[in-house]
Design an enzyme around this catalytic site. Structure first.
Site, mmCIF file in Angstrom:
data_model
loop_
_atom_site.group_PDB
_atom_site.id
_atom_site.type_symbol
_atom_site.label_atom_id
_atom_site.label_comp_id
_atom_site.label_asym_id
_atom_site.label_seq_id
_atom_site.Cartn_x
_atom_site.Cartn_y
_atom_site.Cartn_z
ATOM 1 N N HIS A 1 1.026 -1.408 -0.121
ATOM 2 C CA HIS A 1 0.167 -0.126 -0.060
ATOM 3 C C HIS A 1 1.022 1.282 -0.042
ATOM 4 O O HIS A 1 1.853 1.165 0.589
ATOM 5 C CB HIS A 1 -0.845 0.061 1.316
ATOM 6 C CG HIS A 1 -0.085 -0.018 2.644
ATOM 7 N ND1 HIS A 1 -0.006 1.182 3.216
ATOM 8 C CD2 HIS A 1 0.172 -0.984 3.339
ATOM 9 C CE1 HIS A 1 0.427 0.946 4.517
ATOM 10 N NE2 HIS A 1 0.704 -0.520 4.433
ATOM 11 N N GLU B 1 -5.156 0.932 2.562
ATOM 12 C CA GLU B 1 -4.797 -0.388 3.381
ATOM 13 C C GLU B 1 -5.106 0.458 5.034
ATOM 14 O O GLU B 1 -5.362 -0.530 5.988
ATOM 15 C CB GLU B 1 -3.462 -0.825 3.375
ATOM 16 C CG GLU B 1 -3.107 -2.205 4.047
ATOM 17 C CD GLU B 1 -2.548 -2.010 5.452
ATOM 18 O OE1 GLU B 1 -2.501 -2.867 6.197
ATOM 19 O OE2 GLU B 1 -2.460 -0.918 5.904
ATOM 20 N N ASP C 1 -0.531 4.268 0.857
ATOM 21 C CA ASP C 1 -1.112 5.212 1.665
ATOM 22 C C ASP C 1 -0.311 5.026 3.198
ATOM 23 O O ASP C 1 0.239 4.055 3.694
ATOM 24 C CB ASP C 1 -2.531 5.018 1.963
ATOM 25 C CG ASP C 1 -3.228 3.630 2.482
ATOM 26 O OD1 ASP C 1 -2.373 2.761 1.913
ATOM 27 O OD2 ASP C 1 -3.989 3.436 3.265
ATOM 28 N N HIS D 1 3.858 4.008 12.308
ATOM 29 C CA HIS D 1 3.003 4.777 12.991
ATOM 30 C C HIS D 1 3.435 5.688 13.922
ATOM 31 O O HIS D 1 2.473 6.279 14.612
ATOM 32 C CB HIS D 1 1.861 3.907 13.247
ATOM 33 C CG HIS D 1 0.951 3.068 12.284
ATOM 34 N ND1 HIS D 1 -0.154 2.866 12.323
ATOM 35 C CD2 HIS D 1 1.591 2.728 11.037
ATOM 36 C CE1 HIS D 1 -0.682 2.131 11.241
ATOM 37 N NE2 HIS D 1 0.311 2.213 10.535
#
Length: 376
Positions: A66, A133, A68, A348
């Site tokens: 992904h 995703e 994103d 993250h």
């Protein structure tokens, strides 16, 4: 500067927060086009999807991922602006560096080098990339897989470049994932004055023994590939904010991460039985984010483990730990699915980063996987 590092930087510069691809797929498609891939865009709604395939024969190896990324968080806490790739002390900083633009870049350069050296390789190679995703994941990989199945295009092996490694590059690959089942539960009571509990029905008190039961239940013992099923409460909310009011209802959000020892239907039945046994008035909504899947050791895991052993001198351990991935949409088709990519320690987080040296090593490892599977 290596080709893999340069491409990773170019991808990081594109602020592709879900579902905005921000031009990442156009960049990747242009490169794949030059080495013989047939390019298809399979966009749905606001989601960008790319299916690029080289070859028409089986077996088909798909490299998936992904473009994103999650929001970067407070920019002032980053060592540099999150969408300006910055190298410090051998680390490349930027949102998506590890999750998973570094992995995608390594896959692209691995393919470019493999094809240049082996233009007549057996079988086919494809890329399946999405910008959905990290978000709802309803218009991304799942839609592409549905379209492929509808036209009889089947995936033999799927390698996702998700950040799988824990302590050192090469130590862990994911050969499966736990299922994820969310429940939104409302326990209804009767609002009233705290001084007159006989004229009310406190839903918090009603739920307390249920919560105790759910959090102490041993759902299963797991198995060879999965840890025991886990139940966790994500949020509980009740009350008006006043300290003299018994609330009229209690809202609960909870999640099961479950192994192949459980099913959606089985978990739902066990919660329903518990609620009915405690004689509460309730409303419930369910959301299945993914079913558990496992790829048994076989051709794909062997090819990856051999590649890691050759390029890194590390024994790669197979694991199903962690959250969900888009592998959950590919595995039900019968494909072997494995995830392998950079270290996941900073994903993250503020100051997400990847070791610069790991990018080239990862590219060489992916190329070795291609050789192990597609050279006769």
């Amino acid at each position: 500067m290596s080709a893999t590092l340069k491409l990773t930087q170019e991808l990081i510069r594109r602020p592709s927060v879900t579902p905005d691809d921000a031009g990442c797929l156009e960049l990747i498609a242009a490169r794949l086009d030059t080495v013989g891939f047939h390019i298809e865009r399979m966009d749905h709604g606001d989601v960008s999807n790319l299916w690029a395939r080289r070859g028409t024969e089986a077996p088909l190896l798909v490299l998936a991922g992904h473009t994103d990324v999650v929001p970067p968080g407070p920019a002032e806490r980053w060592v540099a602006p999150p969408f300006e790739p910055t190298i410090r002390d051998g680390m490349l900083y930027g949102r998506g560096a590890a999750d998973m633009k570094g992995g995608i870049a390594a896959m692209v350069t691995a393919c470019e080098e493999f094809i240049a050296a082996h233009p007549d390789h057996r079988g086919s190679i494809a890329f399946l990339l999405t910008s959905d995703e990290e978000g709802p994941a309803i218009d991304g990989t799942v839609k592409v897989v549905e379209a492929l199945q509808a036209r009889g295009e089947y995936i033999d092996w799927c390698l996702l470049g998700e950040p799988s490694c824990e302590m050192t590059l090469g130590d862990v690959a994911k050969n499966g994932r736990r299922g994820s089942l969310n429940v939104h539960l409302r326990i209804n009571g009767v609002q009233g004055h705290v001084a007159y509990p006989d004229k009310a029905d406190n839903p918090v008190h009603r739920f307390a023994p249920i919560l105790a039961e759910l959090t102490t239940t041993e759902w299963d013992s797991g198995n060879e590939f999965f840890p025991p099923t886990s139940f966790q409460v994500a949020n509980i909310n009740a009350g008006t904010g006043a300290d003299n009011v018994i609330p009229g209802h209690l809202d609960v959000q909870a999640n099961w991460r479950y192994s192949t020892e459980q099913t959606f239907e089985g978990l739902r039945a066990r919660l329903t039985e518990c609620l009915n046994r405690h004689e509460v008035d309730y409303e419930v909504k369910w959301k299945s984010s993914g079913l558990p899947f496992i790829t048994q050791p076989g051709e794909l895991t062997a090819a990856l483990q051999a590649a890691v052993r050759t390029e890194l001198g590390v024994e790669c351990r197979l694991s199903t730990a962690g959250g969900t991935s888009d592998g959950r949409f590919v595995a039900p088709t019968g494909s072997q699915v494995v995830e392998f990519g950079p270290l996941n320690a900073t994903i993250h987080k503020v100051n997400e980063c990847v070791a610069v040296d790991d990018l080239d090593t990862l590219s060489r490892t992916y190329r070795r996987v291609l050789e192990n599977l597609l050279l006769t």
